[in-house]
Enzyme design. Structure first.
Site, mmCIF file in Angstrom:
data_model
loop_
_atom_site.group_PDB
_atom_site.id
_atom_site.type_symbol
_atom_site.label_atom_id
_atom_site.label_comp_id
_atom_site.label_asym_id
_atom_site.label_seq_id
_atom_site.Cartn_x
_atom_site.Cartn_y
_atom_site.Cartn_z
ATOM 1 N N ASP A 195 -16.374 1.620 -59.142
ATOM 2 C CA ASP A 195 -15.291 0.635 -59.085
ATOM 3 C C ASP A 195 -15.871 -0.633 -59.699
ATOM 4 O O ASP A 195 -16.479 -1.450 -59.006
ATOM 5 C CB ASP A 195 -14.859 0.410 -57.631
ATOM 6 N N TRP A 213 -15.862 -3.858 -62.893
ATOM 7 C CA TRP A 213 -15.038 -4.794 -63.667
ATOM 8 C C TRP A 213 -15.932 -5.577 -64.605
ATOM 9 O O TRP A 213 -17.152 -5.658 -64.423
ATOM 10 C CB TRP A 213 -14.283 -5.742 -62.733
ATOM 11 N N SER A 256 -11.007 -5.434 -54.377
ATOM 12 C CA SER A 256 -11.415 -4.293 -53.567
ATOM 13 C C SER A 256 -11.291 -4.671 -52.094
ATOM 14 O O SER A 256 -11.783 -5.722 -51.671
ATOM 15 C CB SER A 256 -12.865 -3.903 -53.878
ATOM 16 N N CYS A 314 -20.336 -0.288 -57.371
ATOM 17 C CA CYS A 314 -19.246 -1.259 -57.457
ATOM 18 C C CYS A 314 -19.816 -2.600 -57.909
ATOM 19 O O CYS A 314 -20.841 -3.059 -57.396
ATOM 20 C CB CYS A 314 -18.552 -1.418 -56.099
#
Length: 720
Positions: free
Chosen positions: A717, A719, A497, A672
């Site tokens: 966003d 992961w 990012s 995020c």
């Protein structure tokens, strides 16, 4: 009148009159030049512009001709429909194929017929795993007597050709598709996804099966695979084997092996193939060793075009990355045994554009010690120059990676040597173990039996053995390096990012990366490829070395600030999840200070372990809070007290204000970071807030969250 319609009419008239026309870009440029010339002429003639009767007659005649042509064109369209033609970007600079014509790569049915293939394996891949699985399926299909080829959906010029597969005897389409982001298709499967959504093609006669790749830590697990499987069936295609689903959060290799074992049994039954008569394993690529080639003819890490690192030319992309010089690389942690780096990359002259919230990809380099170790274990000189060439001269993929090159370059830039090796790699190479017990061990752990799956899961996956560890622990296992390179997966670029805003930093891109390093159960230390490489670069620069260059490209993201800066924003980003929000805050600061626009409330929830060790960008964030760019800075230090406190706890404490910003002020909510725990916990807390503050039951609160997501006011966003 509509300028586009006028331009279209002008081009149509030129075609009708037999004139040579320019491309649309040239037309636009010409219009700008003509406009400038006209202005200069007017100034020179003191603005005198006159029209005579002849001008009027010509203008009327022109209108009549255009009208007649449009009527004629309309009648023609009723008689015949023309396929829209486009220039495939992959053609530019490519040589003609052996048949003397340039290949668009789009008509896969024609390719299958000319190459005598029965099976096509389409792959929707973002990180390379789906493409790797597709290659394995194609190879195994060929061994079962059904010659197969892989195909990139991005290269398909017309998906209306898909039903024509039925024209090929014993044909089968396999779709190996990954889910990306929030249930989205991968970049190379976007057009295919859009075509399926139209749902207006009869696929009767098409035989297919689907394997989806996903991650259960994400909300929309395997959404793309399920969508493809369901839609193909609804359009009349025949599903010959059940949908397979691989979970990358668990053991996706085991999921894939189990699924394809049943697949081939079903395929052999369906097409009346004797499964006991499989063809043996054959090399896909032939080795050529070059005694002496000049360096200018060798690939040195370029992902696509020879010499592209030395002769940099935009536009820059995944196939043509920009070599960005590192401006700044420094440690962010103030203590402790972990590391987090702030990296600034110079993009002056690159024409790369980005927006706060976008991603930047880095092409990493494997650890030189691991590369050297493979050379030692396999007793192979790493400076040997070689080429691997597909034995099928009609194959679309001529080489597994850019060739010619050296073994050292291939191991450093092109293949993944740090991930646990897949079962197909170890099984195909097992014969190179001279010790019979080691050979049997490899065959056992790569078999499709329950015992084999269990032992592979324990010895490879759980113990995180890399190919180097396998070679070390099985001393007699010495495959030829070229054969190993043929089978290892590609070394993929790593995405980060972006932690800056182009409004504040137009000439550079910033990223924030935490060093990945851990000890395995075998006592070895495994390191993240990119972060360990960046760490080494940081140490070199700190010791007076020159600032290095890093191959990069930008990928645009859906994570965006609201169009109206007056809209409030709530940002939840612990650890390096702060990265895109640092860019958001910079963006809002410039909007307020230089564009003189009012800001809505800007609230950040940040967390880390210890305030004195890993509170990254502390001074910067405090400065934004003091200047009012940040309305609130709510912090959670999980290990500074006996009871752990995380960002979701701080969010819960402030539930009333969160509801006020979302419901009354129509604010935006961003998350995020870690998908496995943090993002899920934050969403659960938000559901509780909506229930309690909004006086809603669980179902109504869930629907409220879904509406926020659908309207782009709840963006993640994350992961795993």
């Amino acid at each position: 009148s509509d300028p586009e319609c006028m331009t279209s009419a002008y081009l149509s008239l030129c075609v009708f009159s037999g004139f040579t026309i320019m491309s649309s870009e040239e037309v636009i440029f010409a219009e700008k030049v003509d406009s400038a010339d006209s202005t200069m002429g007017e100034e020179g003639d003191e603005g005198a512009v006159t029209f005579g009767s002849l001008d009027v007659i010509l203008l009327v005649g022109l209108v009549v001709v255009i009208a007649a042509f449009l009527l004629r064109l309309r009648s023609r369209r009723k008689e015949k429909t023309f396929r829209r033609l486009s220039i495939h970007p992959g053609l530019i600079g490519k040589p003609l194929e052996s048949d003397g014509s340039a290949s668009l790569g789009g008509n896969f049915v024609s390719k299958m017929k000319s190459r005598h293939k029965n099976v096509v394996v389409f792959y929707g891949s973002q990180t390379g795993t789906a493409e790797e699985f597709a290659s394995r399926l194609a190879k195994e299909s060929t061994r079962h007597g059904l010659p197969a080829m892989t195909f990139d959906p991005e290269e398909c010029s017309d998906w209306e050709d898909l039903p024509k597969l039925a024209e090929i005897e014993n044909s089968l389409a396999i779709f190996c598709v990954a889910t990306y982001g929030e249930g989205d298709p991968t970049d190379n499967a976007q057009d295919f996804h859009e075509w399926l959504q139209k749902g207006d093609t009869d696929l009767s006669g098409l035989r297919y099966t689907v394997f989806g790749l996903g991650n259960k830590t994400y909300e929309h697990y395997n959404a793309m695979g399920r969508f493809v499987d369901k839609t193909l069936a609804e359009l009349g295609a025949e599903r010959i084997y059940q949908l397979g689903e691989g979970d990358d959060d668990a053991n996706i290799e085991e999921d894939f092996v189990t699924w394809k074992e049943g697949l081939w049994m079903t395929v052999c039954q369906h097409f009346h193939i004797d499964s006991s008569q499989q063809n043996g394993v054959a090399r896909e690529y032939a080795l050529t060793v070059h005694p002496d080639l000049p360096p200018k003819k060798l690939f040195a890490g370029e992902p696509h075009k020879l010499g592209s690192f030395k002769n940099q030319k935009p536009p820059y992309s995944a196939k043509n990355p920009f070599l960005a010089q590192v401006r700044v690389i420094r440690e962010l942690h103030k203590g402790g045994d972990r590391s987090c780096m702030h990296v600034e990359l110079d993009i002056i002259g690159s024409k790369l554009s980005y927006v706060a919230g976008d991603h930047m990809a880095i092409f990493p380099v494997n650890d030189s010690q691991l590369v050297e170790r493979i050379g030692e274990l396999l007793e192979t000189p790493l400076d040997t120059i070689f080429t691997l060439t597909n034995v099928d001269d009609q194959a679309s993929k001529k080489h597994p990676f850019p060739c010619p090159t050296t073994y050292r370059t291939a191991l450093s830039h092109y293949v993944d040597i740090t991930s646990p090796p897949r079962t197909n790699v170890l099984r195909e190479l097992a014969d190179y173990a001279s010790d019979q017990s080691e050979k049997e061990f490899l065959l056992n752990i790569t078999s499709a039996t329950e015992q084999g799956k269990r032992e592979y899961s324990e010895w490879i996956v759980r113990d995180r053995r890399t190919i180097v560890a396998v070679l070390e622990d099985l001393p007699s296992f010495k495959p030829p390096l070229d054969h190993l390179l043929e089978l290892l997966p590609h070394l993929q670029s790593r995405y980060y990012s972006i932690s800056s805003s182009p409004k504040m930093y137009p000439d550079s891109i910033h990223i924030t990366a935490v060093l990945v390093e851990y000890e395995t159960k075998t006592g070895r230390t495994n390191k993240g490829v990119t972060t360990s490489w960046l760490r080494k670069l940081m140490e070199q620069s700190n010791n007076g070395g020159p600032m290095p260059y890093v191959p990069i490209f930008v990928r645009h993201s859906s994570l965006r600030l609201p169009y109206r800066p007056i809209c409030p924003v709530i940002m939840v980003g612990p650890g390096t999840g702060l990265a895109p929000f640092r860019g958001f805050i910079q963006d809002r600061k410039v909007t307020r200070d230089k564009e003189n626009k009012s800001l809505g409330n800007t609230v950040l929830y940040f967390g880390c372990r210890h305030r004195k060790e890993d509170f990254i960008y502390e001074e910067e964030l405090n400065g934004y809070r003091e200047s009012g760019v940040l309305s609130e800075l709510r912090l959670a230090f999980s290990r500074d007290q006996d009871e752990k406190v995380y960002v979701q706890h701080r969010l819960r404490e402030n539930g009333s204000a969160v509801w006020q910003m979302l419901e009354k002020e129509k604010g935006y909510f961003y998350v995020c970071g870690d998908a496995r725990n943090m993002a899920r916990d934050v969403q659960n807390v938000l559901l509780q807030i909506v229930q309690e503050e909004g006086k809603k039951d669980a179902n109504a609160a869930s629907e409220y969250i879904k509406r926020l997501q659908k309207r782009g006011r709840y963006l993640q966003d994350v992961w795993s």
